[in-house]
Design an enzyme around this catalytic site. Structure first.
Site, PDB file in Angstrom:
ATOM      1  N   LYS A 107      31.043  -3.429  15.917  1.00 47.13           N
ATOM      2  CA  LYS A 107      30.025  -4.192  16.186  1.00 47.13           C
ATOM      3  C   LYS A 107      28.683  -3.634  15.153  1.00 47.13           C
ATOM      4  O   LYS A 107      28.709  -2.443  14.876  1.00 47.13           O
ATOM      5  CB  LYS A 107      29.345  -4.397  17.434  1.00 47.13           C
ATOM      6  CG  LYS A 107      29.425  -2.809  18.358  1.00 47.13           C
ATOM      7  CD  LYS A 107      28.522  -1.703  17.753  1.00 47.13           C
ATOM      8  CE  LYS A 107      26.929  -1.871  17.669  1.00 47.13           C
ATOM      9  NZ  LYS A 107      26.543  -0.418  17.252  1.00 47.13           N
ATOM     10  N   TYR A 192      23.446  -4.350  22.030  1.00 49.34           N
ATOM     11  CA  TYR A 192      23.965  -3.986  23.459  1.00 49.34           C
ATOM     12  C   TYR A 192      23.113  -4.964  24.325  1.00 49.34           C
ATOM     13  O   TYR A 192      23.647  -5.270  25.495  1.00 49.34           O
ATOM     14  CB  TYR A 192      23.731  -2.345  23.657  1.00 49.34           C
ATOM     15  CG  TYR A 192      24.960  -1.786  22.743  1.00 49.34           C
ATOM     16  CD1 TYR A 192      26.054  -1.649  23.542  1.00 49.34           C
ATOM     17  CD2 TYR A 192      24.663  -1.056  21.798  1.00 49.34           C
ATOM     18  CE1 TYR A 192      27.292  -1.192  22.823  1.00 49.34           C
ATOM     19  CE2 TYR A 192      25.647  -0.302  21.037  1.00 49.34           C
ATOM     20  CZ  TYR A 192      27.003  -0.194  21.591  1.00 49.34           C
ATOM     21  OH  TYR A 192      27.890   0.595  21.211  1.00 49.34           O
TER      22      TYR A 192
END
Ligand code: NDP
Length: 342
Positions: A107, A192
């Site tokens: 990510k 996140y």
């Protein structure tokens, strides 16, 4: 596609980019029942040598960034796990897909939605899987809170708060380089809170508003965000309020609130142990390295067509990139920006 998993059904993985996080993933993979590190791709010959000795990797499974397309002729590697700076993920994924190998990509999957879409399309076209390293999607406390939410334990969900950040050091690192990072804290740690808002609320956001503040324009250059607050609206009327920053320490907290109760996590996305509790008291799950569980589950997804409770595929990665594009647009325009993830 070369889909020659060995007889034991183990996913045979080559890691690309032997840096800090790759080191953690490789160690965790030693405990994986279903995935094994068998290959290396690196621009640093001395690292290759060290890793070969540590993980017993043969010369024939070692590549650099110039020659790794030849991995297509290597029947002993099933998947490449890309753990390089964000700005390189797109091109590297396209090349791995063209070589007929499955891709696990860290990510953020890319630095904008356009790149992300091209990666999804390229992997579809090549007939290989594209997964994103969303380790929290397999984390037991997280999954338990989602189970409790779905069982109605918290009543109707009304609000989510996600706070994620850390104080970044060395000003010369790639994370502060727009080309390689794609942005700043949002790309690295704010994601996140974005991803967490989606899986904690259990809906997809339909609008975002966002505000940026920058206290150090020398360290955080044009296009590299230091701190952004952002708010999502969800179809049911849930709202969320999130913070992404490179300027505070130990900021890692989720809070989910409904008409009957709440869940809170702090730390909520760090390497663990994750601490979680609800209005009824603490949750207690033994800590297992997130990356070990992730690799076991990803092996099942790639080799056996299993599915993840919270998706970890390229389309999931793309959704976060669409949202990041919308957040940057909201910051720039000062307006509420619609999000369409359908
Ligand atoms: P590092 O800087 O520690 O490592 C990156 C590695 O990429 C380098 O060591 C290098 O390996 C390789 N590389 C290739 N080209 C470049 C370049 N131009 N500049 C710098 N490095 C290059 O980064 P991290 O390991 O912390 O992060 C890598 C990726 O993993 C990022 O996308 C990050 O967001 C993600 N990440 C995910 C985490 C998670 O919990 N899921 C946690 C931390 C990071 P070599 O010398 O072998 O070529």
């Amino acid at each position: 596609m070369n889909n020659s998993a060995n007889k034991a059904g183990t996913l045979r993985v080559a890691i690309m980019g032997l840096g800090g996080y790759a080191t953690r993933v490789a160690k965790a993979m030693l405990d994986s029942k279903n995935a094994k590190l068998v290959g290396l791709i690196s621009g640093t010959p001395s690292k290759i040598k060290d890793w070969q000795a540590t993980y017993n990797i043969p010369d024939k499974n070692c590549y650099n960034y110039e020659n790794f397309d030849a991995i297509k002729d290597n029947p002993d590697i099933d998947a490449v796990y890309i753990i390089t700076p964000n700005g390189l993920h797109h091109d590297q994924t396209l090349r791995v897909a063209a070589a007929g190998k499955h891709v696990i990509c860290e990510k953020p999957m890319a630095i904008n939605a356009k790149e992300g879409k091209e990666m999804v399309d390229a992997c579809d076209k090549a007939g290989v899987k594209l997964l994103v390293g969303y380790r929290m999607h397999f984390e037991p406390n997280t999954l338990e809170i989602i189970r409790l939410r779905d069982s109605g334990e918290f009543g109707e969900i009304k609000f989510f708060q996600g706070l994620t950040g850390f104080r970044i050091g060395d000003p010369t690192q790639w994370r502060l380089d727009k080309e390689l990072a794609g942005g700043g804290a949002m790309m690295d740690i704010g994601i996140y809170s974005i991803n967490g808002a989606r899986y904690m609320v259990g809906e997809e956001p339909i609008w975002v508003t966002a505000q940026e503040t920058k206290t150090d324009p020398v360290k955080f250059k044009e296009g590299v965000d230091e701190t952004i607050t952002f708010q999502f609206g969800f179809p049911s009327g849930v709202i969320s309020s999130c913070l992404s920053t490179y300027s505070t320490s130990n900021l890692d907290k989720f809070f989910l609130n409904g008409t009957k109760g709440f869940a809170e996590m702090q730390p909520s996305t760090g390497y663990g142990p994750i601490k979680a509790w609800t209005n009824k008291g603490p949750l207690s799950f033994p800590h297992v390295a997130h990356q070990t569980v992730q690799m076991d589950k990803m092996a099942g997804i790639i080799l056996n067509g299993e599915s993840a409770q919270i998706p970890v595929d390229g389309k999931e990665g793309l959704k976060d990139l669409i949202i990041i594009d919308a957040i940057y647009k909201a910051v720039k325009t000062g307006k509420k920006v619609k999000i369409d993830l359908t």
